[in-house]
Write an enzyme that holds these catalytic residues in place. Sequence first.
Site, PDB file in Angstrom:
ATOM      1  NE  ARG A   1      -4.993  -1.062  10.144  1.00  0.00           N
ATOM      2  CZ  ARG A   1      -3.899  -0.647   9.487  1.00  0.00           C
ATOM      3  NH1 ARG A   1      -3.857   0.532   8.943  1.00  0.00           N
ATOM      4  NH2 ARG A   1      -2.861  -1.440   9.388  1.00  0.00           N
TER       5      ARG A   1
ATOM      6  CE  LYS B   1      -2.137  -1.146   3.878  1.00  0.00           C
ATOM      7  NZ  LYS B   1      -1.438  -2.425   4.225  1.00  0.00           N
TER       8      LYS B   1
ATOM      9  NE  ARG C   1       1.597  -4.727  11.187  1.00  0.00           N
ATOM     10  CZ  ARG C   1       2.754  -4.510  10.544  1.00  0.00           C
ATOM     11  NH1 ARG C   1       3.896  -4.856  11.123  1.00  0.00           N
ATOM     12  NH2 ARG C   1       2.764  -3.956   9.365  1.00  0.00           N
TER      13      ARG C   1
ATOM     14  NE  ARG D   1       7.566  -2.312   6.340  1.00  0.00           N
ATOM     15  CZ  ARG D   1       6.239  -2.380   6.388  1.00  0.00           C
ATOM     16  NH1 ARG D   1       5.511  -1.805   5.454  1.00  0.00           N
ATOM     17  NH2 ARG D   1       5.644  -3.017   7.368  1.00  0.00           N
TER      18      ARG D   1
ATOM     19  NE  ARG E   1       5.929  -0.142  10.031  1.00  0.00           N
ATOM     20  CZ  ARG E   1       4.819  -0.255   9.309  1.00  0.00           C
ATOM     21  NH1 ARG E   1       4.755   0.259   8.088  1.00  0.00           N
ATOM     22  NH2 ARG E   1       3.766  -0.867   9.798  1.00  0.00           N
TER      23      ARG E   1
HETATM   24  P1  AP5 Z   1       4.720  -1.611   1.908  1.00  0.00           P
HETATM   25  O1  AP5 Z   1       4.377  -0.844   0.688  1.00  0.00           O
HETATM   26  O2  AP5 Z   1       5.458  -0.928   2.993  1.00  0.00           O
HETATM   27  O3  AP5 Z   1       3.442  -2.394   2.468  1.00  0.00           O
HETATM   28  P2  AP5 Z   1       2.110  -1.851   3.181  1.00  0.00           P
HETATM   29  O4  AP5 Z   1       0.961  -2.525   2.558  1.00  0.00           O
HETATM   30  O5  AP5 Z   1       2.127  -0.369   3.214  1.00  0.00           O
HETATM   31  O6  AP5 Z   1       2.355  -2.494   4.599  1.00  0.00           O
HETATM   32  P3  AP5 Z   1       2.258  -1.929   6.086  1.00  0.00           P
HETATM   33  O7  AP5 Z   1       2.977  -2.969   6.923  1.00  0.00           O
HETATM   34  O8  AP5 Z   1       2.744  -0.519   6.196  1.00  0.00           O
HETATM   35  O9  AP5 Z   1       0.744  -1.976   6.325  1.00  0.00           O
HETATM   36  P4  AP5 Z   1      -0.026  -1.941   7.653  1.00  0.00           P
HETATM   37  O10 AP5 Z   1      -1.390  -1.666   7.196  1.00  0.00           O
HETATM   38  O11 AP5 Z   1       0.163  -3.147   8.494  1.00  0.00           O
HETATM   39  O12 AP5 Z   1       0.722  -0.797   8.492  1.00  0.00           O
HETATM   40  P5  AP5 Z   1       0.336   0.697   8.876  1.00  0.00           P
HETATM   41  O13 AP5 Z   1       1.572   1.486   8.848  1.00  0.00           O
HETATM   42  O14 AP5 Z   1      -0.836   1.162   8.097  1.00  0.00           O
HETATM   43  O15 AP5 Z   1       5.571  -2.890   1.418  1.00  0.00           O
HETATM   44  C1  AP5 Z   1       6.102  -3.807   2.350  1.00  0.00           C
HETATM   45  C2  AP5 Z   1       7.483  -4.290   1.859  1.00  0.00           C
HETATM   46  O16 AP5 Z   1       7.297  -5.077   0.676  1.00  0.00           O
HETATM   47  C3  AP5 Z   1       8.436  -3.154   1.457  1.00  0.00           C
HETATM   48  O17 AP5 Z   1       9.725  -3.509   1.835  1.00  0.00           O
HETATM   49  C4  AP5 Z   1       8.307  -3.074  -0.081  1.00  0.00           C
HETATM   50  O18 AP5 Z   1       9.526  -2.654  -0.681  1.00  0.00           O
HETATM   51  C5  AP5 Z   1       7.976  -4.514  -0.444  1.00  0.00           C
HETATM   52  N1  AP5 Z   1       7.072  -4.631  -1.584  1.00  0.00           N
HETATM   53  C6  AP5 Z   1       5.987  -3.844  -1.884  1.00  0.00           C
HETATM   54  N2  AP5 Z   1       5.382  -4.286  -3.011  1.00  0.00           N
HETATM   55  C7  AP5 Z   1       6.080  -5.383  -3.415  1.00  0.00           C
HETATM   56  C8  AP5 Z   1       5.938  -6.279  -4.526  1.00  0.00           C
HETATM   57  N3  AP5 Z   1       4.970  -6.132  -5.448  1.00  0.00           N
HETATM   58  N4  AP5 Z   1       6.826  -7.299  -4.652  1.00  0.00           N
HETATM   59  C9  AP5 Z   1       7.845  -7.447  -3.724  1.00  0.00           C
HETATM   60  N5  AP5 Z   1       8.031  -6.614  -2.668  1.00  0.00           N
HETATM   61  C10 AP5 Z   1       7.154  -5.607  -2.507  1.00  0.00           C
HETATM   62  O19 AP5 Z   1      -0.190   0.536  10.390  1.00  0.00           O
HETATM   63  C11 AP5 Z   1       0.695   0.222  11.446  1.00  0.00           C
HETATM   64  C12 AP5 Z   1      -0.096   0.160  12.752  1.00  0.00           C
HETATM   65  O20 AP5 Z   1      -0.673   1.458  13.038  1.00  0.00           O
HETATM   66  C13 AP5 Z   1      -1.300  -0.798  12.771  1.00  0.00           C
HETATM   67  O21 AP5 Z   1      -0.915  -2.114  13.077  1.00  0.00           O
HETATM   68  C14 AP5 Z   1      -2.180  -0.152  13.865  1.00  0.00           C
HETATM   69  O22 AP5 Z   1      -1.696  -0.452  15.137  1.00  0.00           O
HETATM   70  C15 AP5 Z   1      -1.987   1.326  13.620  1.00  0.00           C
HETATM   71  N6  AP5 Z   1      -2.988   1.885  12.671  1.00  0.00           N
HETATM   72  C16 AP5 Z   1      -2.721   2.367  11.407  1.00  0.00           C
HETATM   73  N7  AP5 Z   1      -3.852   2.805  10.832  1.00  0.00           N
HETATM   74  C17 AP5 Z   1      -4.859   2.592  11.719  1.00  0.00           C
HETATM   75  C18 AP5 Z   1      -6.269   2.819  11.681  1.00  0.00           C
HETATM   76  N8  AP5 Z   1      -6.865   3.340  10.598  1.00  0.00           N
HETATM   77  N9  AP5 Z   1      -6.995   2.469  12.766  1.00  0.00           N
HETATM   78  C19 AP5 Z   1      -6.409   1.958  13.863  1.00  0.00           C
HETATM   79  N10 AP5 Z   1      -5.077   1.701  13.965  1.00  0.00           N
HETATM   80  C20 AP5 Z   1      -4.307   2.028  12.904  1.00  0.00           C
END
Ligand code: AP5
Length: 210
Positions: A88, A13, A167, A127, A156
């Site tokens: 979410r 994402k 997660r 990552r 992270r």
């Molecule tokens: P990346 O693009 O970083 O993946 P992502 O989908 O953004 O993954 P996240 O882990 O950031 O998602 P998340 O939803 O768990 O975390 P968030 O920060 O929102 O890619 C991942 C890796 O793969 C990278 O190294 C990239 O290079 C590689 N990659 C990408 N595409 C690829 C491909 N096609 N092929 C190969 N490699 C690839 O949330 C973190 C925490 O915050 C949550 O757990 C929660 O506690 C809190 N939080 C966030 N939002 C909310 C909300 N709305 N409500 C409540 N709590 C929340």
Amino acid sequence: MNIIIFGPPGAGKGTQSNFLKEDLKMTQISTGDLLRNELKKESELSKQIRNIIESGKLVSDKIIYDLIEDKISNKNIENMMIFDGFPRNIEQAKNLEIMLKKHNQHLSKVLNLKVDYSVLIKRISGRVSCPVCKNTFNEYFDPPPQKCRENKLIKRSDDNEGTVKKRLEIYDKETLPLLEYYKNQNKVLNIDAMKQIDEVRKEIRGVLKG
Ligand code: AP5
């Protein structure tokens, strides 16, 4: 156009939101990034959210709305927003509609990044991000260039196997049902996110033009 980029942790994402910023001049609103910025401050909020994020659970809806409303009300990014990591759960989705309506906007599409869960642990454990250029890379799939390696690459604190399992569990239970919710509104565009990063980027550009 306002869109949601949807998918489990590690689906890509954040990676694809960055390309959308470049390709379509959109603005990424990542609740994960907004929360991580709060963690850098020694605020009351940072104390409340640190343990929650590190345990892989969801932060309270109220905290999220306070961070998001500030963005949605910004006229400079009106109808150019990519929501990454938000909503979410169904409650957050309903609230997003209310907030958009209040500011005379609406949600156009939901990009659903489809991936096999088997690749997620590797994507997340590989990552790293560069503290200087701020880009995210992957030790296995998209290695950082030498100039970034000279800096201390950042991992992270919630990118460990135990937290990732939690997660994913929370994603299945609370977030995945949203897909049905948006399918019923005819807003979902499926993307094959198992392809290489650049291929996924092209597919997204293609479906959004379509
Ligand atoms: P990346 O693009 O970083 O993946 P992502 O989908 O953004 O993954 P996240 O882990 O950031 O998602 P998340 O939803 O768990 O975390 P968030 O920060 O929102 O890619 C991942 C890796 O793969 C990278 O190294 C990239 O290079 C590689 N990659 C990408 N595409 C690829 C491909 N096609 N092929 C190969 N490699 C690839 O949330 C973190 C925490 O915050 C949550 O757990 C929660 O506690 C809190 N939080 C966030 N939002 C909310 C909300 N709305 N409500 C409540 N709590 C929340």
